[in-house]
Design an enzyme around this catalytic site. Structure first.
Site, PDB file in Angstrom:
ATOM      1  N   THR A 246     -18.519 -30.113 -27.243  1.00 36.36           N
ATOM      2  CA  THR A 246     -18.315 -31.400 -27.914  1.00 36.36           C
ATOM      3  C   THR A 246     -19.489 -32.278 -27.488  1.00 36.36           C
ATOM      4  O   THR A 246     -19.594 -32.684 -26.324  1.00 36.36           O
ATOM      5  CB  THR A 246     -16.984 -32.052 -27.494  1.00 36.36           C
ATOM      6  OG1 THR A 246     -15.920 -31.156 -27.802  1.00 36.36           O
ATOM      7  CG2 THR A 246     -16.778 -33.362 -28.243  1.00 36.36           C
TER       8      THR A 246
ATOM      9  N   LYS B 164     -15.142 -33.864 -35.205  1.00 35.50           N
ATOM     10  CA  LYS B 164     -14.482 -33.824 -33.886  1.00 35.50           C
ATOM     11  C   LYS B 164     -14.249 -35.251 -33.374  1.00 35.50           C
ATOM     12  O   LYS B 164     -13.236 -35.551 -32.739  1.00 35.50           O
ATOM     13  CB  LYS B 164     -15.342 -33.013 -32.909  1.00 35.50           C
ATOM     14  CG  LYS B 164     -14.873 -33.011 -31.466  1.00 35.50           C
ATOM     15  CD  LYS B 164     -13.626 -32.179 -31.221  1.00 35.50           C
ATOM     16  CE  LYS B 164     -13.201 -32.275 -29.749  1.00 35.50           C
ATOM     17  NZ  LYS B 164     -12.075 -31.427 -29.415  1.00 35.50           N
TER      18      LYS B 164
ATOM     19  N   LYS C   3     -16.035 -38.776 -21.998  1.00 38.25           N
ATOM     20  CA  LYS C   3     -17.320 -38.351 -22.592  1.00 38.25           C
ATOM     21  C   LYS C   3     -17.215 -38.389 -24.120  1.00 38.25           C
ATOM     22  O   LYS C   3     -18.072 -38.937 -24.809  1.00 38.25           O
ATOM     23  CB  LYS C   3     -17.648 -36.934 -22.091  1.00 38.25           C
ATOM     24  CG  LYS C   3     -18.940 -36.334 -22.577  1.00 38.25           C
ATOM     25  CD  LYS C   3     -18.770 -35.235 -23.610  1.00 38.25           C
ATOM     26  CE  LYS C   3     -17.897 -34.095 -23.198  1.00 38.25           C
ATOM     27  NZ  LYS C   3     -17.703 -33.086 -24.243  1.00 38.25           N
TER      28      LYS C   3
HETATM   29  N1  LIG Z   1     -10.980 -27.815 -22.039  1.00 37.00           N
HETATM   30  C1  LIG Z   1     -10.505 -28.184 -23.235  1.00 37.00           C
HETATM   31  O1  LIG Z   1      -9.285 -28.263 -23.451  1.00 37.00           O
HETATM   32  C2  LIG Z   1     -11.460 -28.506 -24.364  1.00 37.00           C
HETATM   33  C3  LIG Z   1     -10.943 -28.644 -25.653  1.00 37.00           C
HETATM   34  C4  LIG Z   1     -11.818 -28.918 -26.714  1.00 37.00           C
HETATM   35  C5  LIG Z   1     -13.177 -29.076 -26.454  1.00 37.00           C
HETATM   36  N2  LIG Z   1     -13.655 -28.963 -25.167  1.00 37.00           N
HETATM   37  C6  LIG Z   1     -15.091 -29.143 -24.951  1.00 37.00           C
HETATM   38  O2  LIG Z   1     -15.669 -27.874 -24.672  1.00 37.00           O
HETATM   39  C7  LIG Z   1     -16.759 -28.031 -23.760  1.00 37.00           C
HETATM   40  C8  LIG Z   1     -16.518 -27.154 -22.530  1.00 37.00           C
HETATM   41  O3  LIG Z   1     -15.292 -27.535 -21.925  1.00 37.00           O
HETATM   42  P1  LIG Z   1     -14.655 -26.669 -20.730  1.00 37.00           P
HETATM   43  O4  LIG Z   1     -13.291 -27.221 -20.530  1.00 37.00           O
HETATM   44  O5  LIG Z   1     -14.851 -25.216 -20.979  1.00 37.00           O
HETATM   45  O6  LIG Z   1     -15.594 -27.129 -19.520  1.00 37.00           O
HETATM   46  P2  LIG Z   1     -15.800 -26.447 -18.089  1.00 37.00           P
HETATM   47  O7  LIG Z   1     -14.653 -25.566 -17.732  1.00 37.00           O
HETATM   48  O8  LIG Z   1     -16.178 -27.541 -17.160  1.00 37.00           O
HETATM   49  O9  LIG Z   1     -17.058 -25.473 -18.333  1.00 37.00           O
HETATM   50  C9  LIG Z   1     -18.340 -25.990 -18.587  1.00 37.00           C
HETATM   51  C10 LIG Z   1     -19.318 -24.844 -18.680  1.00 37.00           C
HETATM   52  O10 LIG Z   1     -20.616 -25.386 -18.926  1.00 37.00           O
HETATM   53  C11 LIG Z   1     -21.527 -24.927 -17.926  1.00 37.00           C
HETATM   54  N3  LIG Z   1     -22.531 -25.969 -17.674  1.00 37.00           N
HETATM   55  C12 LIG Z   1     -22.301 -27.282 -17.439  1.00 37.00           C
HETATM   56  N4  LIG Z   1     -23.462 -27.925 -17.263  1.00 37.00           N
HETATM   57  C13 LIG Z   1     -24.452 -27.007 -17.406  1.00 37.00           C
HETATM   58  C14 LIG Z   1     -25.864 -27.062 -17.340  1.00 37.00           C
HETATM   59  N5  LIG Z   1     -26.503 -28.202 -17.106  1.00 37.00           N
HETATM   60  N6  LIG Z   1     -26.545 -25.918 -17.537  1.00 37.00           N
HETATM   61  C15 LIG Z   1     -25.886 -24.750 -17.768  1.00 37.00           C
HETATM   62  N7  LIG Z   1     -24.555 -24.634 -17.847  1.00 37.00           N
HETATM   63  C16 LIG Z   1     -23.847 -25.751 -17.664  1.00 37.00           C
HETATM   64  C17 LIG Z   1     -20.654 -24.678 -16.717  1.00 37.00           C
HETATM   65  O11 LIG Z   1     -21.321 -23.821 -15.810  1.00 37.00           O
HETATM   66  P3  LIG Z   1     -20.853 -23.724 -14.260  1.00 37.00           P
HETATM   67  O12 LIG Z   1     -19.787 -22.669 -14.225  1.00 37.00           O
HETATM   68  O13 LIG Z   1     -22.076 -23.341 -13.537  1.00 37.00           O
HETATM   69  O14 LIG Z   1     -20.332 -25.099 -13.871  1.00 37.00           O
HETATM   70  C18 LIG Z   1     -19.438 -24.030 -17.405  1.00 37.00           C
HETATM   71  O15 LIG Z   1     -19.717 -22.698 -17.752  1.00 37.00           O
HETATM   72  C19 LIG Z   1     -16.858 -29.530 -23.447  1.00 37.00           C
HETATM   73  O16 LIG Z   1     -17.815 -30.124 -24.274  1.00 37.00           O
HETATM   74  C20 LIG Z   1     -15.443 -30.035 -23.770  1.00 37.00           C
HETATM   75  O17 LIG Z   1     -15.449 -31.419 -24.127  1.00 37.00           O
HETATM   76  C21 LIG Z   1     -12.834 -28.658 -24.137  1.00 37.00           C
END
Ligand SMILES: NC(=O)c1ccc[n+]([C@@H]2O[C@H](COP(=O)([O-])OP(=O)(O)OC[C@H]3O[C@@H](n4cnc5c(N)ncnc54)[C@H](OP(=O)(O)O)[C@@H]3O)[C@@H](O)[C@H]2O)c1
Length: 299
Positions: free
Chosen positions: A109, A184, A252
């Protein structure tokens, strides 16, 4: 386009970002028969993912560039605009490894601006880019029933859609680059006001001495029904918030919404207020708690 179970030809894909969402999404791709090369910033997570999918066609890469070099389609799911640029651009970025004709599909997102910027850069190299943020949360990713909102050319969309169906209930193109991210934002505007309304309703009912689980069951069969009521009502009554979609991520997202609204002249008074309420939840230490923790302010 809604879910189809037609088998499709196995593809060579890469997945960058194995977080709460990306890990299970990549798993569905591997189980659908695609050859999946994964990259994660914290390398141990990528190694664990490969071990958990032993027996399938999976591999691990040291950089986004290396992963993209093994793929026709590169899927990405990282945190925000800066994270996205860091895995796509630069010497070790995915774009440096992708062959002409390759496609980047981003599930992060992020802003509509970064989607347009990366689409232009991809096209300059003979590749393409689709912004494809999702709705459905962690459970949607694990169960492979995400709703995907896409922006990009019809050709790029048709190329990614059958592959993305491995973890989706519906994958829909809503316009050119940036349209997925804008859709979104609409989704998050709907949710922000709704969760505040649900919080006020539950806190009111509890203060009035009602059995709120019983009340929610009754009104959930009428016009007050919502996904939030069905999936978060009971845990809000019980005060359980250590799961789900983090408040930090919602702030965010609302930051992206409010910035876009300033640009297109929309007035979002309720969304702006709820954003401030979420800042209070963060100050209470709830940044990683589910967005339904908005009710904590009322207790
Ligand atoms: N969780 C939900 O329910 C949900 C629902 C809809 C949309 N989203 C969206 O989906 C996206 C991911 O969410 P998530 O819940 O999966 O987040 P998350 O569990 O915090 O995972 C984030 C991922 O991004 C990687 N990352 C972050 N910063 C980085 C960087 N600078 N360089 C390389 N890799 C990086 C992290 O790597 P590391 O393992 O090294 O930290 C991890 O693999 C977000 O934009 C969120 O808003 C989430």
């Amino acid at each position: 386009m809604t879910r189809s179970h037609d088998p499709i030809e196995p593809r060579r894909v890469a997945f960058l970002g194995l977080g709460v969402m990306g890990g299970p999404m990549a798993g569905h791709l591997a189980r659908a028969g695609h050859a999946v090369t994964v990259y994660n910033r914290t390398a141990a997570k990528a190694a664990d993912w490969v071990a958990a999918h032993a027996g399938l066609t999976v591999a691990c890469a040291a950089t986004p560039r290396q992963a993209a070099g093994q793929a026709d389609i590169v899927f990405i799911c990282v945190g925000n605009d800066d994270d996205l640029r860091s895995v796509v651009l630069g010497e070790d970025g995915a774009l440096a490894g992708l062959k002409p004709g390759g496609l980047l599909v981003d599930y992060t997102t992020a802003s509509a601006d970064v989607a347009r910027e990366l689409a232009l850069l991809a096209r300059a190299r003979g590749c393409d880019f689709v912004d494809a943020p999702v709705s459905g949360g962690q459970a949607g990713a694990v169960n492979g029933v995400l709703t995907v909102m896409c922006g990009g050319t019809p050709e790029a969309f048709e190329k990614m859609r059958p592959v993305a169906m491995a973890f989706s209930r519906a994958v829909t193109r809503l316009g050119d680059s940036g349209a997925g991210q804008l859709a979104k934002m609409v989704n998050q505007i709907c949710i922000a006001g709704l969760v505040q309304g649900l919080s006020e309703a539950i806190a009111f009912g509890q203060n009035a001495g009602l059995d709120m689980k019983q009340v929610l069951e009754v009104i959930g069969k009428g016009a007050a029904q919502s996904w939030q009521l069905d999936n978060r009502g009971t845990t809000m009554v019980d005060g359980q918030f250590d799961f789900g979609f983090a408040v930090d991520w919602m702030r965010k997202d609302l930051g992206l919404v409010l910035e876009e609204a300033r640009r297109n002249g929309s007035r979002l008074p309720v969304t702006a207020l709820v954003d401030q309420f979420y800042a209070e939840v963060q100050a209470l230490g709830g940044g990683r708690q589910d967005t339904s923790s908005l009710i904590r302010r009322l207790r």
